[in-house]
Design a protein around this motif. Structure first.
Motif, PDB file in Angstrom:
ATOM      1  N   MET A 259      23.025 -10.681 -46.977  1.00  0.00           N
ATOM      2  CA  MET A 259      22.062  -9.876 -47.724  1.00  0.00           C
ATOM      3  C   MET A 259      22.102 -10.134 -49.230  1.00  0.00           C
ATOM      4  N   PRO A 260      23.267 -10.290 -49.850  1.00  0.00           N
ATOM      5  CA  PRO A 260      23.261 -10.669 -51.273  1.00  0.00           C
ATOM      6  C   PRO A 260      22.591 -12.023 -51.507  1.00  0.00           C
ATOM      7  N   TRP A 261      22.842 -12.970 -50.599  1.00  0.00           N
ATOM      8  CA  TRP A 261      22.193 -14.284 -50.708  1.00  0.00           C
ATOM      9  C   TRP A 261      20.674 -14.132 -50.593  1.00  0.00           C
ATOM     10  N   LEU A 262      20.240 -13.355 -49.602  1.00  0.00           N
ATOM     11  CA  LEU A 262      18.810 -13.156 -49.382  1.00  0.00           C
ATOM     12  C   LEU A 262      18.160 -12.477 -50.585  1.00  0.00           C
ATOM     13  N   SER A 263      18.840 -11.508 -51.161  1.00  0.00           N
ATOM     14  CA  SER A 263      18.289 -10.762 -52.293  1.00  0.00           C
ATOM     15  C   SER A 263      18.099 -11.644 -53.521  1.00  0.00           C
ATOM     16  N   GLU A 264      18.857 -12.720 -53.614  1.00  0.00           N
ATOM     17  CA  GLU A 264      18.677 -13.664 -54.718  1.00  0.00           C
ATOM     18  C   GLU A 264      17.490 -14.593 -54.483  1.00  0.00           C
ATOM     19  N   LYS A 265      17.203 -14.862 -53.217  1.00  0.00           N
ATOM     20  CA  LYS A 265      16.168 -15.838 -52.864  1.00  0.00           C
ATOM     21  C   LYS A 265      14.768 -15.239 -52.827  1.00  0.00           C
ATOM     22  N   VAL A 266      14.659 -13.973 -52.444  1.00  0.00           N
ATOM     23  CA  VAL A 266      13.351 -13.342 -52.255  1.00  0.00           C
ATOM     24  C   VAL A 266      13.398 -11.908 -52.767  1.00  0.00           C
ATOM     25  N   PHE A 267      12.237 -11.257 -52.782  1.00  0.00           N
ATOM     26  CA  PHE A 267      12.166  -9.833 -53.080  1.00  0.00           C
ATOM     27  C   PHE A 267      12.105  -9.074 -51.760  1.00  0.00           C
ATOM     28  N   LEU A 268      13.131  -8.302 -51.477  1.00  0.00           N
ATOM     29  CA  LEU A 268      13.125  -7.482 -50.265  1.00  0.00           C
ATOM     30  C   LEU A 268      12.106  -6.363 -50.428  1.00  0.00           C
ATOM     31  N   ARG A 269      11.313  -6.135 -49.394  1.00  0.00           N
ATOM     32  CA  ARG A 269      10.323  -5.061 -49.441  1.00  0.00           C
ATOM     33  C   ARG A 269      10.692  -3.913 -48.492  1.00  0.00           C
ATOM     34  N   SER A 270      11.074  -4.236 -47.268  1.00  0.00           N
ATOM     35  CA  SER A 270      11.370  -3.147 -46.332  1.00  0.00           C
ATOM     36  C   SER A 270      12.252  -3.624 -45.182  1.00  0.00           C
ATOM     37  N   ILE A 271      13.059  -2.704 -44.676  1.00  0.00           N
ATOM     38  CA  ILE A 271      13.807  -2.908 -43.434  1.00  0.00           C
ATOM     39  C   ILE A 271      13.556  -1.684 -42.566  1.00  0.00           C
ATOM     40  N   ILE A 272      12.941  -1.911 -41.416  1.00  0.00           N
ATOM     41  CA  ILE A 272      12.636  -0.815 -40.484  1.00  0.00           C
ATOM     42  C   ILE A 272      13.508  -0.983 -39.256  1.00  0.00           C
ATOM     43  N   GLU A 273      14.455  -0.081 -39.086  1.00  0.00           N
ATOM     44  CA  GLU A 273      15.349  -0.157 -37.933  1.00  0.00           C
ATOM     45  C   GLU A 273      14.618   0.375 -36.698  1.00  0.00           C
ATOM     46  N   LEU A 274      14.621  -0.400 -35.643  1.00  0.00           N
ATOM     47  CA  LEU A 274      13.928  -0.013 -34.421  1.00  0.00           C
ATOM     48  C   LEU A 274      14.758   0.991 -33.626  1.00  0.00           C
ATOM     49  N   PRO A 275      14.126   1.798 -32.762  1.00  0.00           N
ATOM     50  CA  PRO A 275      14.833   2.860 -32.038  1.00  0.00           C
ATOM     51  C   PRO A 275      15.988   2.341 -31.180  1.00  0.00           C
ATOM     52  N   ASP A 276      17.083   3.090 -31.166  1.00  0.00           N
ATOM     53  CA  ASP A 276      18.257   2.711 -30.373  1.00  0.00           C
ATOM     54  C   ASP A 276      17.911   2.538 -28.903  1.00  0.00           C
ATOM     55  N   ARG A 277      16.998   3.371 -28.421  1.00  0.00           N
ATOM     56  CA  ARG A 277      16.688   3.371 -26.987  1.00  0.00           C
ATOM     57  C   ARG A 277      15.987   2.090 -26.525  1.00  0.00           C
ATOM     58  N   MET A 278      15.509   1.311 -27.461  1.00  0.00           N
ATOM     59  CA  MET A 278      14.872   0.046 -27.099  1.00  0.00           C
ATOM     60  C   MET A 278      15.894  -0.980 -26.623  1.00  0.00           C
ATOM     61  N   PHE A 279      17.182  -0.726 -26.919  1.00  0.00           N
ATOM     62  CA  PHE A 279      18.202  -1.727 -26.644  1.00  0.00           C
ATOM     63  C   PHE A 279      19.338  -1.103 -25.823  1.00  0.00           C
ATOM     64  N   GLN A 280      19.612  -1.703 -24.679  1.00  0.00           N
ATOM     65  CA  GLN A 280      20.669  -1.191 -23.809  1.00  0.00           C
ATOM     66  C   GLN A 280      22.040  -1.340 -24.461  1.00  0.00           C
ATOM     67  N   ASN A 281      22.213  -2.417 -25.211  1.00  0.00           N
ATOM     68  CA  ASN A 281      23.482  -2.691 -25.872  1.00  0.00           C
ATOM     69  C   ASN A 281      23.291  -2.563 -27.378  1.00  0.00           C
TER      70      ASN A 281
END
Length: 333
Positions: A259-281
């Motif tokens: 994430m620090p590397w990514l933040s230097e390369k681009v402008f982060l706009r959003s991170i949307i975490e998907l619902p836990d129930r979508m994933f069994q693991n």
């Protein structure tokens, strides 16, 4: 839903009949079945399928009343059949169609962030095309319907590209498809937008991975890290990426270096975490990662960090849209 189930069963019968006659994979039989139905004739090469099978298929096709089905019904049945193809042919989990709710979320943010102009949109891991086609359909049905999109897709699996080609035809979408390793140089210019469900796992070609800053120090590198770097390298200045990414690369131990590397390369706009129930693991949890490439008149902003609690409750989508509008007004507009 009952009608879709009936249609699925009838189409499945057609596909398996052709599969048995040609002795091919389910994916190949599926693409040829829809090619036959779209062309209105049964393809015969070197006597296959034989006359008895052609006669049998002719009756089965007639019973489908294919020309009377709506485009939406054809697309839904085909999407379910592509999911079965992945399971039947023992293909990689990365080739599973992306859940519909994800395309809804991606389209929501694209409608808000993208300019009103013709855009070149690329999916470098297109698979069956399910994510890209669903997003484009939603954009066309909304305020961006007046715009054209130049679409391109990359995949190193020819069977997946064949499925994507049929899917594009059924969705009435024009797209250029490229059979190549997406971590080698792309065969076209820099796109305005990248939309992709990142492939997860190890990338086997170490000598190619050596070219990337996100490579592993030892052993095989993770493909999803390399894909993000390749996307940044190819994205047009000020272009946007909308990526379905494993949560593990964005937070915790995995994200501490990335994430620090990514933040230097681009402008982060959003991170949307998907619902836990979508994933069994829990280890398989994913998020939608949105960033914008550096470019003229492009600035950093507060990052919209949020989590969608449910994929079934409409009010959760409404709440997310309100957050998006508030964030956009404060940071972008």
């Amino acid at each position: 839903m009952k009608r879709i189930e009936e249609l699925f069963s009838e189409f499945l019968d057609c596909v398996t009949c052709l599969q048995d006659a040609l002795n091919v994979s389910f994916s190949e039989a599926l693409t040829e079945t829809f090619d036959n139905l779209e062309q209105g004739r049964i393809k015969v090469e070197m006597g296959a399928p034989d006359k008895d099978t052609v006669s049998k298929l002719g009756q089965k096709y007639a019973d489908l009343h294919y020309d009377d089905l709506t485009q939406k019904m054809k697309v839904r049945v085909y999407t379910y059949l592509t999911l079965k193809a992945v399971n039947e042919d023992g293909l990689d989990n990365n080739q599973l169609p992306t859940p519909p709710i994800v395309s809804t979320l991606v389209a929501m943010f694209m409608k808000k962030l993208l300019p009103d102009q013709k855009l070149e949109v690329v999916d470098p891991a297109i698979g069956t095309g399910n994510l890209l086609f669903a997003v484009i359909n939603q954009l066309k049905n909304a305020s961006h319907s007046k715009l054209d999109y130049q679409l391109r897709g990359i995949d190193n699996d020819e069977e997946m590209l064949n499925l994507a080609d049929v899917g594009a035809h059924l969705n009435r979408i024009e797209i250029e498809l490229y059979c190549q390793d997406a971590l080698t140089p792309w065969l076209f210019g820099h796109p305005d937008v990248v939309v992709s469900d990142l492939p997860i796992g190890y990338y086997p070609i170490d000598e190619n991975a050596e070219k990337y800053a996100t490579r592993a120090e030892k052993g095989h590198s993770f493909a999803h890290y390399l894909f993000v770097e390749q996307i940044i390298n190819n994205l047009k200045a000020a272009g946007y990426a909308f990526l379905v990414a494993p949560q593990s690369m964005l937070s915790g131990k995995g994200g501490s270096d990335f994430m620090p590397w990514l933040s230097e390369k681009v402008f982060l706009r959003s991170i949307i975490e998907l619902p836990d129930r979508m994933f069994q693991n829990k280890a398989n949890q994913k998020s939608i990662l949105i960033f914008q490439n550096h470019g003229e008149n492009v600035q950093s902003s507060e990052v919209l960090l949020t989590k969608l609690d449910s994929i079934k409750r409409e009010e959760d989508l409404i709440k997310l849209n309100v957050k998006l509008n508030e964030w956009y007004t404060k940071n972008i507009n």
